[in-house]
Write a protein that holds these residues in place. Structure first.
Motif, PDB file in Angstrom:
ATOM      1  N   ILE A  50      -4.546   8.977  12.460  1.00  9.93           N
ATOM      2  CA  ILE A  50      -4.783   7.880  11.543  1.00  9.93           C
ATOM      3  C   ILE A  50      -6.227   7.416  11.618  1.00  9.93           C
ATOM      4  CG2 ILE A  50      -4.125   6.065  13.178  1.00  9.93           C
ATOM      5  CD1 ILE A  50      -2.716   4.660  10.870  1.00  9.93           C
ATOM      6  N   GLN A  51      -6.787   7.064  10.468  1.00 15.17           N
ATOM      7  CA  GLN A  51      -8.117   6.478  10.426  1.00 15.17           C
ATOM      8  C   GLN A  51      -8.006   4.988  10.735  1.00 15.17           C
ATOM      9  OE1 GLN A  51     -10.802   8.086  10.317  1.00 15.17           O
ATOM     10  NE2 GLN A  51     -11.094   9.335   8.506  1.00 15.17           N
ATOM     11  N   PRO A  52      -8.853   4.460  11.597  1.00 11.40           N
ATOM     12  CA  PRO A  52      -8.782   3.011  11.877  1.00 11.40           C
ATOM     13  C   PRO A  52      -8.999   2.200  10.596  1.00 11.40           C
ATOM     14  CG  PRO A  52     -10.188   4.150  13.458  1.00 11.40           C
ATOM     15  CD  PRO A  52      -9.900   5.127  12.358  1.00 11.40           C
ATOM     16  N   ARG A  53      -8.031   1.402  10.248  1.00  9.85           N
ATOM     17  CA  ARG A  53      -8.101   0.576   9.048  1.00  9.85           C
ATOM     18  C   ARG A  53      -7.461  -0.777   9.326  1.00  9.85           C
ATOM     19  NH1 ARG A  53      -8.868   3.404   4.130  1.00  9.85           N
ATOM     20  NH2 ARG A  53     -10.339   5.084   4.581  1.00  9.85           N
TER      21      ARG A  53
ATOM     22  N   PHE B  50      -3.773   2.873  -3.285  1.00  7.48           N
ATOM     23  CA  PHE B  50      -3.301   4.210  -2.921  1.00  7.48           C
ATOM     24  C   PHE B  50      -4.190   4.697  -1.782  1.00  7.48           C
ATOM     25  CE2 PHE B  50      -3.294   8.906  -3.602  1.00  7.48           C
ATOM     26  CZ  PHE B  50      -1.961   9.112  -3.301  1.00  7.48           C
ATOM     27  N   LEU B  51      -3.629   4.793  -0.582  1.00  3.51           N
ATOM     28  CA  LEU B  51      -4.403   4.996   0.648  1.00  3.51           C
ATOM     29  C   LEU B  51      -4.370   6.464   1.064  1.00  3.51           C
ATOM     30  CD1 LEU B  51      -2.890   1.857   2.378  1.00  3.51           C
ATOM     31  CD2 LEU B  51      -5.142   2.007   1.296  1.00  3.51           C
ATOM     32  N   ASP B  52      -5.076   7.294   0.280  1.00  4.69           N
ATOM     33  CA  ASP B  52      -4.994   8.729   0.540  1.00  4.69           C
ATOM     34  C   ASP B  52      -5.909   9.206   1.660  1.00  4.69           C
ATOM     35  OD1 ASP B  52      -7.211   8.191  -1.016  1.00  4.69           O
ATOM     36  OD2 ASP B  52      -7.073  10.027  -2.191  1.00  4.69           O
TER      37      ASP B  52
ATOM     38  N   GLY C 100       0.835  -1.189   0.000  1.00  6.08           N
ATOM     39  CA  GLY C 100       0.000   0.000   0.000  1.00  6.08           C
ATOM     40  C   GLY C 100       0.873   1.243   0.000  1.00  6.08           C
ATOM     41  N   ILE C 101       0.362   2.338  -0.576  1.00 12.34           N
ATOM     42  CA  ILE C 101       1.114   3.596  -0.641  1.00 12.34           C
ATOM     43  C   ILE C 101       0.291   4.701   0.008  1.00 12.34           C
ATOM     44  CG2 ILE C 101       2.058   5.357  -2.186  1.00 12.34           C
ATOM     45  CD1 ILE C 101       2.871   3.172  -4.082  1.00 12.34           C
ATOM     46  N   VAL C 102       0.950   5.471   0.882  1.00 13.39           N
ATOM     47  CA  VAL C 102       0.295   6.531   1.651  1.00 13.39           C
ATOM     48  C   VAL C 102       0.980   7.861   1.358  1.00 13.39           C
ATOM     49  CG1 VAL C 102      -0.339   7.338   3.953  1.00 13.39           C
ATOM     50  CG2 VAL C 102      -0.235   4.876   3.486  1.00 13.39           C
TER      51      VAL C 102
ATOM     52  N   PHE D 287       2.289  11.589  -7.765  1.00 15.84           N
ATOM     53  CA  PHE D 287       3.500  10.797  -7.572  1.00 15.84           C
ATOM     54  C   PHE D 287       3.164   9.440  -6.957  1.00 15.84           C
ATOM     55  CE2 PHE D 287       7.367   9.854  -4.967  1.00 15.84           C
ATOM     56  CZ  PHE D 287       8.309   9.834  -5.983  1.00 15.84           C
ATOM     57  N   GLY D 288       2.349   9.453  -5.901  1.00 17.49           N
ATOM     58  CA  GLY D 288       1.971   8.211  -5.235  1.00 17.49           C
ATOM     59  C   GLY D 288       1.043   7.347  -6.059  1.00 17.49           C
TER      60      GLY D 288
END
Length: 228
Positions: free
Chosen positions: A178-181, A146-148, A112-114, A134-135
């Motif tokens: 952070i959002q709970p994920r 992509f975890l925006d 995953g990309i943040v 970019f991400g």
């Protein structure tokens, strides 16, 4: 034919030296492209960026394709991206890193990309997050999400450009949440220009505490030794 005519009447210019570009050139002319300050970090597992960041953040990998130098082509491109809304420069930056990085590099072993987030008021003012393109390009190439919305900027920090190292760390240390994920194995955190690493450290430690087991970082450029 149409492109030839457009190049005469509406020539595209190099974003660094302002000279007209040939049709096959993009963003930079040949001369300025040869002046790109490459880091060559793709060949160094323990490069200067990783050594800087791992003092404060346990890292799997760290990478930036270019140094951010004043009066350089990279400065011209990143300023055009951030302050003139030239969003496709972010894609170009991602393409450069994709061409340089070997497939086995640690930063590419992510699920995953943040992106480093902007505060909502600043994103509303600018209209976009300069790191998004970019991400997203990297996420598409790696076929990972992509975890925006995973990481949030809860405080609107002041601009860090003219701050000392100590002031930057103090400004960002409680700026993110952070959002709970679900938990990921290995997240790649992406930013534009990495200077002291204060922002990435704040973001990375929050992700390690609530979203992933391992973290890597990637920037468009590394501003080594730009601050006292």
């Amino acid at each position: 034919m149409l492109n030839d005519l457009l190049s005469v009447w509406l020539p595209q210019c190099c974003w660094n030296c302002k000279q007209p570009l040939a049709l096959e050139q993009k963003w930079l002319c040949v001369s300025c492209s040869t002046q790109l300050p490459k880091t060559y970090f793709e060949h160094q597992q323990n490069n200067a960026l990783k050594l800087l960041l791992r003092q404060y953040l346990p890292l799997e990998g760290a990478y930036a394709p270019f140094y951010f130098l004043e009066q350089s082509p990279i400065q011209a491109l990143i300023h055009a991206l951030k302050y003139q809304g030239k969003r496709r420069i972010a894609h170009w930056m991602a393409q450069q890193s994709a061409e340089l990085l070997p497939k086995e590099h640690p930063v590419l072993q992510c699920d995953g990309i943040v992106p480093v987030p902007l505060h909502h008021s600043r994103q509303r003012k600018w209209g976009f997050n300069q790191v998004t393109g970019f991400g997203q390009y990297r996420a598409t190439r790696l076929d990972v999400p992509f975890l925006d919305h995973l990481l949030l900027r809860k405080n609107q920090t002041r601009t860090l450009v003219h701050m000392s190292r100590e002031s930057r760390w103090e400004e960002v240390k409680n700026a993110f949440s952070i959002q709970p994920r679900k938990e990921y194995k290995h997240l790649l955190l992406v930013d534009d220009v990495i200077t002291t690493g204060a922002t990435l450290t704040a973001c990375g430690n929050i992700l390690l505490n609530g979203a992933c087991d391992k973290i890597s970082v990637m920037g468009m450029a590394f501003a080594q030794n730009i601050l006292p």
